[in-house]
Design an enzyme around this catalytic site. Structure first.
Site, mmCIF file in Angstrom:
data_model
loop_
_atom_site.group_PDB
_atom_site.id
_atom_site.type_symbol
_atom_site.label_atom_id
_atom_site.label_comp_id
_atom_site.label_asym_id
_atom_site.label_seq_id
_atom_site.Cartn_x
_atom_site.Cartn_y
_atom_site.Cartn_z
ATOM 1 C CG HIS A 237 -1.902 1.110 1.240
ATOM 2 N ND1 HIS A 237 -1.835 2.118 2.166
ATOM 3 C CD2 HIS A 237 -2.948 1.425 0.435
ATOM 4 C CE1 HIS A 237 -2.810 2.991 1.927
ATOM 5 N NE2 HIS A 237 -3.498 2.594 0.895
ATOM 6 C CG HIS A 241 -0.968 5.610 -1.619
ATOM 7 N ND1 HIS A 241 -1.924 6.506 -2.033
ATOM 8 C CD2 HIS A 241 -1.660 4.542 -1.143
ATOM 9 C CE1 HIS A 241 -3.141 6.020 -1.796
ATOM 10 N NE2 HIS A 241 -3.003 4.827 -1.255
ATOM 11 C CG HIS A 266 -7.720 2.081 -2.424
ATOM 12 N ND1 HIS A 266 -6.909 2.665 -3.365
ATOM 13 C CD2 HIS A 266 -7.080 2.216 -1.238
ATOM 14 C CE1 HIS A 266 -5.826 3.139 -2.774
ATOM 15 N NE2 HIS A 266 -5.897 2.885 -1.476
ATOM 16 C CD GLU A 378 -5.744 9.688 -4.157
ATOM 17 O OE1 GLU A 378 -5.793 9.803 -5.381
ATOM 18 O OE2 GLU A 378 -4.722 9.374 -3.541
ATOM 19 C CG HIS A 397 -7.318 7.883 5.337
ATOM 20 N ND1 HIS A 397 -6.676 6.760 5.773
ATOM 21 C CD2 HIS A 397 -7.743 7.593 4.084
ATOM 22 C CE1 HIS A 397 -6.691 5.831 4.829
ATOM 23 N NE2 HIS A 397 -7.344 6.314 3.790
HETATM 24 CU CU1 CUO Z 1 -4.747 4.038 -0.056
HETATM 25 CU CU2 CUO Z 1 -7.073 5.602 1.656
HETATM 26 O O1 CUO Z 1 -5.393 4.584 1.842
HETATM 27 O O2 CUO Z 1 -6.067 5.522 -0.216
#
Ligand code: CUO
Length: 727
Positions: A237, A241, A266, A378, A397
């Protein structure tokens, strides 16, 4: 001032009025030494055997060290290094304005979800990418390393190294080696320090981290902690990103179909999570779509931040989101903001159009509608209207990450939900992302189901698929526990050198082969083979209707093959899956060899689903699944572009680096939309170029220890290698 000609005469590089050894500032491997032990100052000798000494001008040292620069260098550099260690002199360089990233204190926590931190990282990345030569880049990296927050610096460096042309093929150290605090129980570090101080290398045994260290079985959600807390999944993950940053210079953010890939990656995480839940007799995850409701699930990560010398804050059960007001981080938003953004996005989805910053209407019904939505939800800096659609997912988040101290009155930092490398540990990650995925699914439901013509492939009949697991079982996937060792010492700053291992337990499956029979009644052609799998029955034991089952299909592989006239038998190994990176990539041992590997062959790309989690756990009695295979025309799927240069990660979830996504179909095809009218079940959905077969995933309660050569061997259950346990 030294003359250029003097340097040339000496075979050295002329830089900022000084002669320097060409090799080191132009050597990509110097980057690996710079990134080594990010919490330890640069004047400490670097490398596994302290084989490199950096010397930076005193002006660039942290304030408190400036008056003692030569003493410190003697004490910790030359004084501690191996005889013959190499000295790398870093010249002065006039650096662009870095006042923004410098605002983050060294001991603060860095998060890419915080807009201010994103701007800080964006600025530093811009400076690193803007350095005209490799030597300038290395120089700038060295001169900023100890005066910029280590989390921020490591993030920006990783992105710069991934994206600069002159640093391609640098084998970036994995984050679990640089900042192991984000991956391992705090108790491990104390024991590791003791071992390293007291025991000789050969006397040290791996420190075993049990599977159950964050909770007990009283907490029902703990049944799938093995998935949430898996090191490979969290590394994946983080890496995803890094490859797809949501902010920063446009050249690194604006990648082909990135918004769609964010959605798809996701969506698949949620599908896989639900699959694991069902294997463990848990209901599918519920979306967190009412921000006024309490979050039932608590989470206590047992992680410590060595950067901030703080425990990552836990979240107690039944907490309720509150408005966030942290002026010092420019982080101020209300629950109402979240609701407003959510409702505006829903409105855009229902109307199938959105509004950009110029007030123009943007159609969402076309091929790139999902991409536009992905960036909007996002939200990345590609969002078509950040004012209108806000920052829903990132602030989602953070509302959860700060639920324990939303206005900073207790001076507490954010929880694991606020960090890309740790967020997947927390059950709340899945509640939030299930809500996000529901938005995408609502959008997909506005699109017409694929017609039989769109799904079909004339003259191609798939007659069957079977799976043969190594060891012989047919149409049965076999899963079990495996223990693997990970080297920890590079995260232990200011400690003696020498390896110390932790032994972690993770899910594993027996490698297997797909065997697919395809009849081609037409001309020889290339086909794309797409393989997916989903649970067959819902929580009540009733066979799924396809409208529900389709979002549970996890992709297992996608590849091209030549289809001869007549019958074809296609065999494909599970280890070649287009999703995954090999086991050896996830569990690579940096310190067991050298910091800089001799074998550059080992340098595959880092982004990809970990191979050991390709197959969900299943159950002891055998979990019933449907395996689906479809062959489509490669002529229609093909994307014309140059082959990637040597760098192939798991491209189904990660794309190809610096290339177009290598499939023209919408991601998740053919399950990304509701089925056509009249189709209720998977069987009714099938056209002749598809096939579905019933199979099982059988889990065996046994644990194998992977030895250093990378081959599995039976565990010595109470053997000497397991005598120490943490937790
Ligand atoms: Cu990968 Cu919320 O954690 O986009």
């Amino acid at each position: 001032m030294v003359l250029v000609s003097t340097c040339v005469h000496l075979g050295l590089l002329f830089l900022a009025g000084q002669c320097l050894a060409q090799n080191d500032l132009n050597d990509k491997n110097t980057i690996l030494y710079l990134m080594d032990r990010p919490l330890e100052p640069l004047f400490y000798a670097k490398g596994t055997n302290k084989e490199v000494l950096f010397h930076i001008p005193a002006d660039y040292l942290p304030e408190q060290y400036k008056p003692f620069s030569s003493e410190l260098e003697n004490r910790f550099g030359g004084g501690q290094s191996e005889p013959g260690a190499k000295r790398i002199d870093i010249p002065s360089l006039s650096l662009p304005d870095l006042s923004l990233p410098r605002r983050l204190k060294r001991d603060e926590m860095f998060s890419t979800f915080i807009p201010l931190h994103r701007r800080m990282a964006g600025r530093l990345i811009e400076v690193f990418l803007g350095m005209r030569s490799l030597s300038d880049f290395i120089t700038a990296a060295a001169l900023t390393r100890d005066t910029i927050n280590p989390g921020l610096w490591t993030f920006a460096m990783s992105i710069a190294v991934l994206h600069r042309n002159d640093t391609q093929n640098v084998d970036l150290p994995p984050l679990n080696a640089l900042l192991p605090e984000k991956f391992f129980d705090r108790a491990v570090f104390t024991k590791a320090r003791q071992d390293i101080n007291i025991l000789q290398t050969e006397e040290r045994q791996p420190i075993v981290i049990p599977r159950d260290y964050t909770a007990t079985d009283v907490e029902i959600e703990h049944r799938i902690a093995y998935f949430r807390e898996d090191m490979g999944i969290n590394l994946h993950h983080w890496t995803w990103h890094l490859v797809y940053p949501s902010s920063g210079p446009m050249e690194i953010v604006n990648k082909d179909r990135r918004g769609e890939l964010w959605y798809y990656q996701h969506q698949q995480i949620i599908a896989r999570y639900d699959f694991e839940r069902m294997c463990n007799k848990l209901a599918r995850v519920k979306p967190f779509n009412n921000f006024r409701e309490t979050i039932k699930e608590g989470y206590f990560s047992k992680l410590d931040s060595l950067v901030a010398s703080r425990v990552w804050p836990p979240r107690f059960e039944n907490t309720q989101l509150k408005d966030v007001k942290r002026d010092e981080q420019e982080l101020v938003f209300t629950i109402q903001d979240l609701e407003r953004w959510r409702d505006r996005i829903y409105e855009a989805i229902q109307e199938n159009r959105a509004q950009n910053t110029r007030g123009e209407t943007v159609d969402l019904s076309g091929f790139n509608g999902i991409d536009i939505l992905g960036n909007m939800i996002e939200a990345s800096t590609l969002s078509i209207n950040p004012n209108l659609y806000g920052n829903l997912h990132n602030m989602g988040h953070f509302a959860i990450a700060l639920v324990h101290d939303p206005d900073n009155r207790h001076l507490e930092t954010f929880s694991v939900m606020g960090d890309l490398a740790t967020t997947m540990r927390d059950p709340a990650f899945y509640l939030l992302h299930k809500f996000i995925d529901d938005m995408f699914q609502d959008y997909k439901r506005t699109l017409p189901g694929y017609t039989e013509q769109e799904l079909g492939f004339d003259g191609i009949n798939v007659r069957g698929i079977e799976v043969i697991s190594d060891g012989g079982s047919r149409n049965e996937f076999n899963t079990f526990w495996e223990q693997s060792d990970v080297e920890l010492s590079r995260g232990l700053d200011i400690a003696p050198r020498g390896p110390v291992f932790v032994r972690i337990t993770h899910l594993q499956h027996t490698p297997f082969t797909y065997r697919i029979q395809v009849e081609n009644t037409g001309q020889p052609r290339m086909g794309t083979v797409r393989i997916f799998m989903a649970p067959k029955f819902d929580e009540r034991g009733v066979p799924f209707v396809l409208r529900q089952q389709r979002i549970l299909f996890i992709e297992l592989d996608k590849f091209q093959t030549m289809l001869r006239q007549g019958s074809n038998i296609i065999e494909r190994l599970s280890i070649n899956s287009s999703l995954t990176i090999p086991y050896e990539r996830t569990f690579r041992q940096l310190d067991s060899t050298k910091l800089v590997p001799d074998d550059q062959q080992f340098n595959y790309c880092g982004c990809g689903w970990p191979q050991h989690l390709l197959i969900p756990k299943g159950s002891i009695e055998g979990f019933p699944v449907e395996l689906f295979v479809m062959v489509t025309s490669y002529a229609d799927d093909r994307v014309e572009q140059a082959e990637p240069d040597g760098c192939r990660g798991g491209h189904s979830y990660c794309g190809l680096f610096n290339r177009l996504y290598p499939d023209r179909k919408p991601m998740g095809f053919p399950f990304d939309r509701n089925p056509r009218q009249g189709v209720q079940t998977l069987r009714q959905f099938l056209t002749s170029n598809m096939f579905a077969a019933d199979m099982t995933i059988r889990f065996t309660e046994r644990t194998q220890v992977r030895n250093t050569s990378g081959r599995a061997q039976p565990a010595k259950r109470q053997g000497p290698t397991q005598r120490r346990t943490v937790g």
